[in-house]
Design a protein around this motif. Structure first.
Motif, PDB file in Angstrom:
ATOM      1  N   ILE A  94     -13.500  79.881 -33.797  1.00  0.00           N
ATOM      2  CA  ILE A  94     -13.893  78.655 -33.095  1.00  0.00           C
ATOM      3  C   ILE A  94     -12.738  78.124 -32.250  1.00  0.00           C
ATOM      4  O   ILE A  94     -12.925  77.695 -31.100  1.00  0.00           O
ATOM      5  N   PHE A  95     -11.525  78.152 -32.782  1.00  0.00           N
ATOM      6  CA  PHE A  95     -10.346  77.689 -32.040  1.00  0.00           C
ATOM      7  C   PHE A  95     -10.150  78.509 -30.767  1.00  0.00           C
ATOM      8  O   PHE A  95      -9.951  77.952 -29.674  1.00  0.00           O
ATOM      9  N   ILE A  96     -10.242  79.829 -30.893  1.00  0.00           N
ATOM     10  CA  ILE A  96     -10.052  80.709 -29.737  1.00  0.00           C
ATOM     11  C   ILE A  96     -11.126  80.445 -28.676  1.00  0.00           C
ATOM     12  O   ILE A  96     -10.828  80.329 -27.480  1.00  0.00           O
ATOM     13  N   ILE A  97     -12.389  80.324 -29.119  1.00  0.00           N
ATOM     14  CA  ILE A  97     -13.487  80.080 -28.185  1.00  0.00           C
ATOM     15  C   ILE A  97     -13.309  78.741 -27.483  1.00  0.00           C
ATOM     16  O   ILE A  97     -13.470  78.631 -26.256  1.00  0.00           O
ATOM     17  N   ALA A  98     -12.957  77.706 -28.257  1.00  0.00           N
ATOM     18  CA  ALA A  98     -12.816  76.372 -27.679  1.00  0.00           C
ATOM     19  C   ALA A  98     -11.692  76.333 -26.641  1.00  0.00           C
ATOM     20  O   ALA A  98     -11.849  75.764 -25.553  1.00  0.00           O
ATOM     21  N   VAL A  99     -10.541  76.942 -26.971  1.00  0.00           N
ATOM     22  CA  VAL A  99      -9.416  76.962 -26.022  1.00  0.00           C
ATOM     23  C   VAL A  99      -9.792  77.764 -24.780  1.00  0.00           C
ATOM     24  O   VAL A  99      -9.496  77.361 -23.648  1.00  0.00           O
ATOM     25  N   ALA A 100     -10.458  78.902 -24.970  1.00  0.00           N
ATOM     26  CA  ALA A 100     -10.869  79.741 -23.836  1.00  0.00           C
ATOM     27  C   ALA A 100     -11.820  78.991 -22.912  1.00  0.00           C
ATOM     28  O   ALA A 100     -11.858  79.263 -21.704  1.00  0.00           O
ATOM     29  N   MET A 101     -12.572  78.047 -23.448  1.00  0.00           N
ATOM     30  CA  MET A 101     -13.526  77.297 -22.643  1.00  0.00           C
ATOM     31  C   MET A 101     -12.956  75.988 -22.103  1.00  0.00           C
ATOM     32  O   MET A 101     -13.692  75.177 -21.541  1.00  0.00           O
ATOM     33  N   LEU A 129     -19.635  69.284 -40.550  1.00  0.00           N
ATOM     34  CA  LEU A 129     -19.700  70.439 -39.655  1.00  0.00           C
ATOM     35  C   LEU A 129     -19.960  69.989 -38.217  1.00  0.00           C
ATOM     36  O   LEU A 129     -19.329  70.488 -37.279  1.00  0.00           O
ATOM     37  N   MET A 130     -20.882  69.070 -38.046  1.00  0.00           N
ATOM     38  CA  MET A 130     -21.208  68.575 -36.709  1.00  0.00           C
ATOM     39  C   MET A 130     -20.014  67.884 -36.066  1.00  0.00           C
ATOM     40  O   MET A 130     -19.800  67.982 -34.850  1.00  0.00           O
ATOM     41  N   GLU A 131     -19.213  67.213 -36.853  1.00  0.00           N
ATOM     42  CA  GLU A 131     -18.007  66.571 -36.336  1.00  0.00           C
ATOM     43  C   GLU A 131     -17.091  67.604 -35.678  1.00  0.00           C
ATOM     44  O   GLU A 131     -16.458  67.333 -34.656  1.00  0.00           O
ATOM     45  N   GLY A 132     -17.039  68.801 -36.274  1.00  0.00           N
ATOM     46  CA  GLY A 132     -16.225  69.859 -35.704  1.00  0.00           C
ATOM     47  C   GLY A 132     -16.893  70.578 -34.550  1.00  0.00           C
ATOM     48  O   GLY A 132     -16.226  71.031 -33.617  1.00  0.00           O
ATOM     49  N   LEU A 133     -18.222  70.676 -34.585  1.00  0.00           N
ATOM     50  CA  LEU A 133     -18.936  71.444 -33.565  1.00  0.00           C
ATOM     51  C   LEU A 133     -19.072  70.701 -32.237  1.00  0.00           C
ATOM     52  O   LEU A 133     -19.131  71.328 -31.178  1.00  0.00           O
ATOM     53  N   ILE A 134     -19.131  69.394 -32.280  1.00  0.00           N
ATOM     54  CA  ILE A 134     -19.375  68.628 -31.048  1.00  0.00           C
ATOM     55  C   ILE A 134     -18.330  68.901 -29.971  1.00  0.00           C
ATOM     56  O   ILE A 134     -18.683  69.170 -28.811  1.00  0.00           O
ATOM     57  N   PRO A 135     -17.009  68.883 -30.287  1.00  0.00           N
ATOM     58  CA  PRO A 135     -16.034  69.186 -29.228  1.00  0.00           C
ATOM     59  C   PRO A 135     -16.188  70.599 -28.658  1.00  0.00           C
ATOM     60  O   PRO A 135     -15.993  70.807 -27.458  1.00  0.00           O
ATOM     61  N   VAL A 136     -16.548  71.564 -29.510  1.00  0.00           N
ATOM     62  CA  VAL A 136     -16.740  72.946 -29.056  1.00  0.00           C
ATOM     63  C   VAL A 136     -17.953  73.024 -28.137  1.00  0.00           C
ATOM     64  O   VAL A 136     -17.927  73.670 -27.087  1.00  0.00           O
ATOM     65  N   SER A 137     -19.021  72.356 -28.535  1.00  0.00           N
ATOM     66  CA  SER A 137     -20.245  72.358 -27.744  1.00  0.00           C
ATOM     67  C   SER A 137     -20.004  71.705 -26.383  1.00  0.00           C
ATOM     68  O   SER A 137     -20.462  72.203 -25.346  1.00  0.00           O
ATOM     69  N   GLU A 138     -19.266  70.608 -26.372  1.00  0.00           N
ATOM     70  CA  GLU A 138     -18.970  69.926 -25.108  1.00  0.00           C
ATOM     71  C   GLU A 138     -18.112  70.797 -24.205  1.00  0.00           C
ATOM     72  O   GLU A 138     -18.339  70.880 -22.985  1.00  0.00           O
ATOM     73  N   ALA A 139     -17.124  71.485 -24.788  1.00  0.00           N
ATOM     74  CA  ALA A 139     -16.259  72.369 -23.996  1.00  0.00           C
ATOM     75  C   ALA A 139     -17.063  73.518 -23.408  1.00  0.00           C
ATOM     76  O   ALA A 139     -16.869  73.886 -22.244  1.00  0.00           O
ATOM     77  N   ALA A 140     -17.972  74.065 -24.194  1.00  0.00           N
ATOM     78  CA  ALA A 140     -18.815  75.169 -23.706  1.00  0.00           C
ATOM     79  C   ALA A 140     -19.709  74.701 -22.572  1.00  0.00           C
ATOM     80  O   ALA A 140     -19.885  75.417 -21.571  1.00  0.00           O
ATOM     81  N   ARG A 141     -20.261  73.500 -22.683  1.00  0.00           N
ATOM     82  CA  ARG A 141     -21.156  72.980 -21.658  1.00  0.00           C
ATOM     83  C   ARG A 141     -20.393  72.759 -20.337  1.00  0.00           C
ATOM     84  O   ARG A 141     -20.853  73.136 -19.256  1.00  0.00           O
ATOM     85  N   GLU A 142     -19.211  72.157 -20.443  1.00  0.00           N
ATOM     86  CA  GLU A 142     -18.405  71.920 -19.248  1.00  0.00           C
ATOM     87  C   GLU A 142     -17.965  73.236 -18.601  1.00  0.00           C
ATOM     88  O   GLU A 142     -17.963  73.377 -17.381  1.00  0.00           O
ATOM     89  N   PHE A 143     -17.594  74.196 -19.439  1.00  0.00           N
ATOM     90  CA  PHE A 143     -17.168  75.509 -18.935  1.00  0.00           C
ATOM     91  C   PHE A 143     -18.284  76.175 -18.141  1.00  0.00           C
ATOM     92  O   PHE A 143     -18.056  76.693 -17.048  1.00  0.00           O
TER      93      PHE A 143
END
Length: 461
Positions: free
Chosen positions: A25-32, A277-291
């Motif tokens: 998740i960390f790698i994906i979030a940073v990549a996005m 879990l959702m607390e952690g997923l929201i920033p990843v989801s937002e980063a993916a959407r913006e990317f």
């Protein structure tokens, strides 16, 4: 190559989901494009949430396994196909020749389909790749060909992505999980049973008007209708059914009360873990959407996760607890059934979790759909038990005492494994037919995407 794959699998197995998933998740979030600090916190939070989910599921597993074993003993059920549970099935799947290759195969399939824009799901649920290995292992044995087993594993990975895309909008809307899909071959195969059940019930006057959902129950019963109290009541009933013949009143009382409190705890704690879990997923989801908005014209990408994030819903939990005695009863009364259940009773929530969006949390309908899926599952498991047992032998699995053959609800009961292995017996022609069926289904889904997603429980726009 085998040595590298063995080492890779060893690292993944030793670290486990609660360590590897935060890293991924960390790698994906940073990549996005997420900030490093935010990505790091998101990964750690998700790992903590899965630790909590695993602990609560373990509590449920222990309670329901004990209840199931007691019911089986009370009823003196004798069957020669023994349910060994999904952990054994996963170990068997990864222990065969196919299992060694399944991780790179599934990742390659996902990357290719993403590049071709044929899927929107990025499947990070590496530990559930065992489902693909399980399918491939059985096809390899049925066909006598390792190559066909590897192809079948790749097709199973593709099928999981198709089912994940199909049900993603329903999952995101009903469970309030933006940007998430479920490429889990224990859960998504239940969707056709829910669709058929809805179709039948909607055509029966009176029956179609029955609405029993957690919100309605709580509204009618007040405190007594809250999920935690429902869990307590269902647990007490299951405890009485399981332990009432122990003889000693004090022992019976303790067992019944422990079962009730354990299942009440599950009903309260699982939703709390999903919130973390959702607390952690929201920033990843937002980063993916913006990317995707910046670099791919707003194309949607879903993060594919384990269906463990769904089972905390009161409708899924209540339905699964009610299905425990139903499963035991079916194992007694079904003619020709050779399967005895107890080890895998705790994964029934995973089996029924995707019923909830289609049935709007209606527990009455979910229990009917679950009963139909279990009914079919007993015959699927009975038919697949010889292949399941052969795969266990190849993987060096130690057979339980007095068991001639083995199975599990996880995959051993479900239609994808049955479909692949049935066709796998035909060799190259059968695997080719499986490939054609998946391609045809994919074509119709892509052509009628919105209609298919509504059929799977997505809200109509």
């Amino acid at each position: 190559m085998d040595a590298f794959l063995t080492a890779l699998k060893g690292v993944i197995d030793s670290l486990g989901a609660t360590v590897m998933l935060p890293v991924i998740i960390f790698i994906i979030a940073v990549a996005m494009g997420a900030k490093v600090g935010k990505a790091f916190r998101a990964g750690v939070t998700i790992g903590i949430a899965f630790i909590g989910i695993n602990l609560v599921v373990g509590l449920m597993w222990g309670s329901l396994s004990e209840v199931g074993q007691a019911m089986v003993t009370n009823l003196n059920i004798q069957r020669d196909v023994v349910d060994v549970g999904w952990p054994s099935a996963a170990a068997i799947a990864f222990g065969t020749r196919v299992g060694l290759w399944v991780i790179p195969i599934a990742i390659l399939v996902n990357v290719v389909l993403l590049a071709l824009r044929l899927t929107r799901t990025l499947n990070v649920d590496i530990w559930n790749f065992w489902h693909f290995a399980f399918v491939g292992s059985l096809v390899s044995i049925a066909s006598g060909s390792l190559a066909l087993g590897l192809v079948a594993a790749a097709l199973a990975a593709g099928l999981a992505l198709l089912l994940a895309d199909w049900t993603a909008k329903a999952v995101q809307s009903f469970y309030n999980l933006p940007g998430i899909s479920i490429p889990h071959l224990t859960t998504a195969p239940g969707v056709p049973f829910a669709i058929v059940t809805n179709w039948i019930i909607d055509r029966i006057p009176g029956l179609r008007d029955i609405e029993i959902d957690p919100e309605g129950i709580q509204k009618r019963l007040g405190v007594m209708g809250e999920p935690v109290i429902l869990g307590l009541i269902i647990g007490l009933v299951l405890g009485l059914l399981a332990f009432s013949n122990l003889g000693d009143f004090q022992t019976v009382l303790v067992k019944v009360l422990q079962t009730g409190m354990n299942l009440a705890a599950v009903m309260l704690l699982l939703p709390r873990m999903v919130q973390i879990l959702m607390e952690g997923l929201i920033p990843v989801s937002e980063a993916a959407r913006e990317f995707m908005q910046k670099r791919a014209s707003g194309r949607e990408i879903y993060i594919g996760l384990d269906s463990a994030i769904l089972i905390g819903h009161p409708a899924a939990l209540s339905t699964s607890l009610l299905l425990v005695p139903v499963a035991i009863l079916l194992s007694i009364i079904l003619p020709g059934n050779r399967v005895i259940l107890f080890a895998d009773l705790a994964i029934i929530p995973f089996v029924v979790a995707l019923f909830a969006p289609l049935m709007r949390g209606n527990i009455f309908r979910m229990v009917i759909a679950g009963t139909l899926e279990l009914l079919a599952g007993f015959y699927i498991a009975t038919g697949m038990a010889p292949l399941f047992t052969s795969a266990a032998t190849e993987a060096g699995f130690a057979m339980p005492e007095n068991a001639l053959q083995i199975t599990s609800i996880g995959d051993g009961f479900l239609w994808p494994a049955w479909l692949f292995t049935t066709l796998g017996k035909l060799g190259v022609i059968g695997v080719a037919i499986a490939a054609v069926l998946i391609v045809v289904a994919w074509f119709f889904y892509m052509k009628n995407q919105k209609a298919w997603e509504v059929m799977a429980g997505a809200p109509q726009e």
